[in-house]
Design a protein around this motif. Structure first.
Motif, PDB file in Angstrom:
ATOM      1  N   GLN A 130     -10.022   4.958   1.939  1.00 46.51           N
ATOM      2  CA  GLN A 130      -9.611   3.603   2.348  1.00 46.51           C
ATOM      3  C   GLN A 130      -8.273   3.686   3.060  1.00 46.51           C
ATOM      4  O   GLN A 130      -7.315   4.249   2.530  1.00 46.51           O
ATOM      5  N   ARG A 174      -2.667  -1.849  -2.377  1.00 46.01           N
ATOM      6  CA  ARG A 174      -3.203  -1.110  -3.521  1.00 46.01           C
ATOM      7  C   ARG A 174      -4.602  -0.584  -3.205  1.00 46.01           C
ATOM      8  O   ARG A 174      -5.335  -1.199  -2.449  1.00 46.01           O
ATOM      9  N   HIS A 175      -4.980   0.512  -3.780  1.00 45.73           N
ATOM     10  CA  HIS A 175      -6.301   1.141  -3.619  1.00 45.73           C
ATOM     11  C   HIS A 175      -6.468   1.891  -2.298  1.00 45.73           C
ATOM     12  O   HIS A 175      -7.532   2.427  -2.037  1.00 45.73           O
ATOM     13  N   SER A 176      -5.431   1.908  -1.449  1.00 42.35           N
ATOM     14  CA  SER A 176      -5.555   2.659  -0.194  1.00 42.35           C
ATOM     15  C   SER A 176      -5.197   4.125  -0.435  1.00 42.35           C
ATOM     16  O   SER A 176      -4.478   4.450  -1.375  1.00 42.35           O
TER      17      SER A 176
END
Lengths: 285, 79
Positions: A79, A166-168
């Motif tokens: 991501q 967040r989550h990258s």
């Protein structure tokens, strides 16, 4: 369900040869879309399963002499956040969608205006006053429907930044001012996110990659408190070939970060002046 | 006594306006500092964010001996 999908992928695969005459098994775009519909598995997952089982999605065939199947799988599972969807962001989105980054997180609260048309690939006359984030999402889906898109119609700031990023796995700085670049860097350091950062003025461009533990932007711009809101671009504007060149360099850094490859511009700044074809790499510390 | 020597000078972006004639073969007195060079070229220090010598970031106090490749880069922020 997955075993069923894998069986269908293998059955659909066709033998093909690369331009250098080496053989591979290929699955076409239309077969992937069809299989996704028939099995309920996303196109992105079908592509990952194909690669895991020795089948190359034909749309990535020209990647596969530079990337291993594992590399392409890593890209499809990654991501990437793109902050700013103007000149740099519009081109970065185009390249990352085509190369097969699995999830693109696009962030920009801005709308198009006519002065964007010289360089911003997402801008077209019909889209004036329309959302840049929507245009990015639409373009990504047009290019590669396997890519998952997360769209944020807002400007990144110190308050919303962590939730947006967040989550990258990597963040790409495609902003157009110096102040927000420092805010973005702080957020990336906070959530331990590698940041690829680029900026330009006229035909002059710079790009670097900043890991959370690196000194980063202060090596380039000096102390944050003394940094002006904008740089030389207020006097020089922004030229399309410099924007596109620089966006391509940012994408090369993104890929190297995801695949853990050497040659990153960490603690280094690539500077270029396309007016006289000067390119240099400066060791920052 | 300082002797004249040459440097290869490259001014980026809007700093190009401060470029002397034949900047890529520019004569300085050996032993001057980077700060002296900026003063000589009338470049305000806040406009010269990155000064690099032979590909390495340097300080205003760095001394030039001659033969160096000197790049001066302003803050840029466009995208």
């Amino acid at each position: 369900m997955n075993a069923h999908a894998i069986e269908k992928i293998i059955k659909s695969a066709q033998p093909k040869v690369f331009p250098d005459k080496t053989a591979y098994n290929s699955i076409s775009l239309s077969q992937i879309v069809q299989l996704s519909k028939a099995t309920g598995v996303s196109s992105r997952q079908i592509e990952i399963m194909a690669l895991e089982n020795g089948v190359v999605p034909e749309r990535y065939a020209r990647n596969m002499k530079s990337f291993s199947p594992q590399d392409q799988i890593a890209l499809l599972k990654a991501q990437v956040s793109i902050v700013g969807l103007g000149g740099l962001g519009g081109t970065v989105v185009e390249i990352l969608a085509r190369i097969g980054i699995g999830i693109l997180n696009v962030i920009d609260g801005d709308t198009f205006e006519e002065s964007n048309l010289n360089r911003q690939f997402l801008s077209i006359p019909e889209q004036m006053a329309k959302s840049k984030a929507d245009a990015a999402a639409q373009r990504i889906k047009t290019i590669n429907s396997a890519v998952e898109v997360k769209v944020h119609h807002r400007f990144l700031d110190a308050e919303n930044g962590v939730a947006l990023l967040r989550h990258s796995n990597v963040c790409v700085d495609c902003l157009d001012n110096l102040k927000t670049r420092f805010i973005l860097e702080r957020l990336c350091k906070q959530i331990k996110l590698p940041l690829v950062s680029a900026a330009l003025a006229g035909a002059t461009a710079q790009v670097t990659t900043i890991f959370p533990q690196d000194q980063g932007l202060k090596l380039i711009y000096g102390a944050e408190e003394k940094v002006p809101p904008k740089g030389a671009e207020t006097a020089l504007g922004t030229l399309p070939y410099a924007v596109t060149f620089l966006a391509a360099l940012e994408c090369a850094e993104v890929i190297k970060v995801i695949l853990d490859k050497p040659g990153l511009l960490r603690n280094k700044l690539l500077v270029a002046d396309l007016d006289d074809a000067v390119i240099d790499i400066v060791t920052l510390c | 006594m300082h002797r004249g020597t040459k440097i290869q000078l490259k001014l980026f972006a809007n700093l190009q306006a401060f470029a002397p004639p034949a900047a890529d073969n520019y004569t300085i007195n050996a032993g001057i500092t980077v700060g002296d060079l900026l003063a000589q070229l009338n470049i305000p220090e806040d406009k010269a964010k990155i000064i690099f010598i032979d590909g390495v970031k340097s300080e205003l106090t760095t001394i030039l001996r001659g033969g160096e490749r000197v790049g001066i880069f302003p803050p840029v922020g466009g995208g």
